[in-house]
Write a protein that holds these residues in place. Sequence first.
Motif, PDB file in Angstrom:
ATOM      1  N   ILE A   1     -69.705   4.198 -74.399  1.00  0.00           N
ATOM      2  CA  ILE A   1     -69.771   4.689 -73.256  1.00  0.00           C
ATOM      3  C   ILE A   1     -70.649   2.387 -72.780  1.00  0.00           C
ATOM      4  O   ILE A   1     -70.172   2.204 -71.924  1.00  0.00           O
ATOM      5  CB  ILE A   1     -71.914   4.933 -73.769  1.00  0.00           C
ATOM      6  CG1 ILE A   1     -71.427   6.405 -73.631  1.00  0.00           C
ATOM      7  CG2 ILE A   1     -73.059   4.639 -72.921  1.00  0.00           C
ATOM      8  CD1 ILE A   1     -72.601   7.335 -73.732  1.00  0.00           C
ATOM      9  N   ARG A   2     -70.843   2.190 -74.187  1.00  0.00           N
ATOM     10  CA  ARG A   2     -70.765   0.734 -74.164  1.00  0.00           C
ATOM     11  C   ARG A   2     -69.761  -0.284 -73.661  1.00  0.00           C
ATOM     12  O   ARG A   2     -69.562  -0.599 -72.234  1.00  0.00           O
ATOM     13  CB  ARG A   2     -71.500  -0.312 -75.592  1.00  0.00           C
ATOM     14  CG  ARG A   2     -72.426   0.421 -76.490  1.00  0.00           C
ATOM     15  CD  ARG A   2     -72.564  -0.449 -77.340  1.00  0.00           C
ATOM     16  NE  ARG A   2     -73.974  -0.392 -78.075  1.00  0.00           N
ATOM     17  CZ  ARG A   2     -73.891   0.660 -79.578  1.00  0.00           C
ATOM     18  NH1 ARG A   2     -72.857   1.012 -80.183  1.00  0.00           N
ATOM     19  NH2 ARG A   2     -75.132   0.906 -79.892  1.00  0.00           N
TER      20      ARG A   2
ATOM     21  N   LEU B   1     -70.523   2.369 -63.184  1.00  0.00           N
ATOM     22  CA  LEU B   1     -71.367   3.977 -63.555  1.00  0.00           C
ATOM     23  C   LEU B   1     -72.242   4.141 -63.396  1.00  0.00           C
ATOM     24  O   LEU B   1     -73.155   3.146 -63.408  1.00  0.00           O
ATOM     25  CB  LEU B   1     -71.478   3.210 -65.328  1.00  0.00           C
ATOM     26  CG  LEU B   1     -71.350   4.533 -66.499  1.00  0.00           C
ATOM     27  CD1 LEU B   1     -70.007   5.606 -65.745  1.00  0.00           C
ATOM     28  CD2 LEU B   1     -71.527   4.490 -67.491  1.00  0.00           C
TER      29      LEU B   1
ATOM     30  N   SER C   1     -69.756   1.176 -69.802  1.00  0.00           N
ATOM     31  CA  SER C   1     -70.107   0.266 -68.844  1.00  0.00           C
ATOM     32  C   SER C   1     -70.570  -0.547 -68.069  1.00  0.00           C
ATOM     33  O   SER C   1     -71.126  -1.205 -67.591  1.00  0.00           O
ATOM     34  CB  SER C   1     -72.328   0.993 -69.954  1.00  0.00           C
ATOM     35  OG  SER C   1     -72.098  -0.315 -70.579  1.00  0.00           O
TER      36      SER C   1
ATOM     37  N   SER D   1     -79.217   4.714 -64.219  1.00  0.00           N
ATOM     38  CA  SER D   1     -78.763   5.147 -64.282  1.00  0.00           C
ATOM     39  C   SER D   1     -78.947   7.012 -64.673  1.00  0.00           C
ATOM     40  O   SER D   1     -79.570   7.148 -65.252  1.00  0.00           O
ATOM     41  CB  SER D   1     -77.803   4.688 -65.029  1.00  0.00           C
ATOM     42  OG  SER D   1     -77.033   3.797 -65.082  1.00  0.00           O
TER      43      SER D   1
ATOM     44  N   ILE E   1     -77.302   2.383 -70.637  1.00  0.00           N
ATOM     45  CA  ILE E   1     -76.954   2.214 -69.233  1.00  0.00           C
ATOM     46  C   ILE E   1     -78.250   1.743 -68.655  1.00  0.00           C
ATOM     47  O   ILE E   1     -77.910   1.566 -67.425  1.00  0.00           O
ATOM     48  CB  ILE E   1     -76.535   3.598 -69.191  1.00  0.00           C
ATOM     49  CG1 ILE E   1     -77.665   5.014 -68.912  1.00  0.00           C
ATOM     50  CG2 ILE E   1     -75.130   4.112 -69.642  1.00  0.00           C
ATOM     51  CD1 ILE E   1     -77.409   6.270 -68.627  1.00  0.00           C
TER      52      ILE E   1
ATOM     53  N   VAL F   1     -74.632   8.999 -66.805  1.00  0.00           N
ATOM     54  CA  VAL F   1     -73.719  10.172 -68.488  1.00  0.00           C
ATOM     55  C   VAL F   1     -73.694  11.613 -68.211  1.00  0.00           C
ATOM     56  O   VAL F   1     -75.031  11.942 -68.679  1.00  0.00           O
ATOM     57  CB  VAL F   1     -74.282   9.409 -69.385  1.00  0.00           C
ATOM     58  CG1 VAL F   1     -73.754  10.164 -70.708  1.00  0.00           C
ATOM     59  CG2 VAL F   1     -73.839   7.884 -70.032  1.00  0.00           C
TER      60      VAL F   1
END
Length: 222
Positions: free
Chosen positions: A13-14, A22, A17, A55, A51, A25
């Motif tokens: 994710i890091r 993005l 993103s 998001s 995020i 999630v």
Amino acid sequence: MEFLLDTLNLEAIRRWSEILPLAGVTSNPTIIKKEGKIDVFKRIKEVRDIIGKDSSLHVQVVAQDYEGILKDAAEIRKQAGDTIFIKVPVTTAGLRAIKTLKKEGSKVTATAIYTVFQGLLAIEAGADYLAPYYNRMENLNIDSAAVIRQLSQAIEQQRAASKILAASFKNVGQINQAFSSGAHAVTAGPDIFEAGFAMPSIQKAVDDFTADWQAVYGKNHL
């Protein structure tokens, strides 16, 4: 178009993103299983920190009965906040729960959609997102693109607020087809996004540009 990441892996994710535009999630019990026996809500909070608050974050109920789904939803809201999207499979109990959750003001993602009929009912129940399973439908010889097209047309005709969040992909081609069929958003694993940049011709073109510049100016930057 919205691009979401279907994982709870913090490293992935890091990384993505910072690369993707993005939009959010998504997760489900199978996604959670891949991470081992984690503290789920601690992980959800860590994802939110990465995020950001704008998001979308989607967390799925586990219970299958109406009362259990509502209890799971209440716990998700309690632990993750009211901005969370609660994922509810479109079963008879799930559809009933979606109606109740929307009356309570919850954000809902109707998931496990394999048929147009499920999607139409979820639209009428007020679901914010519909998650048709693209590859899983194909594996059952269901025309995934046709399902998305019909749901997209229904949303347009009724001017409904629901969005199609297509899920379950095995390749980038399926994502392209989902969007061309009318999906508003897609969610895919990090491996699918990685594959989207794996074409050797992309890197060769970049390498050729750098080599040509170096041949004239002797350096690899402006």
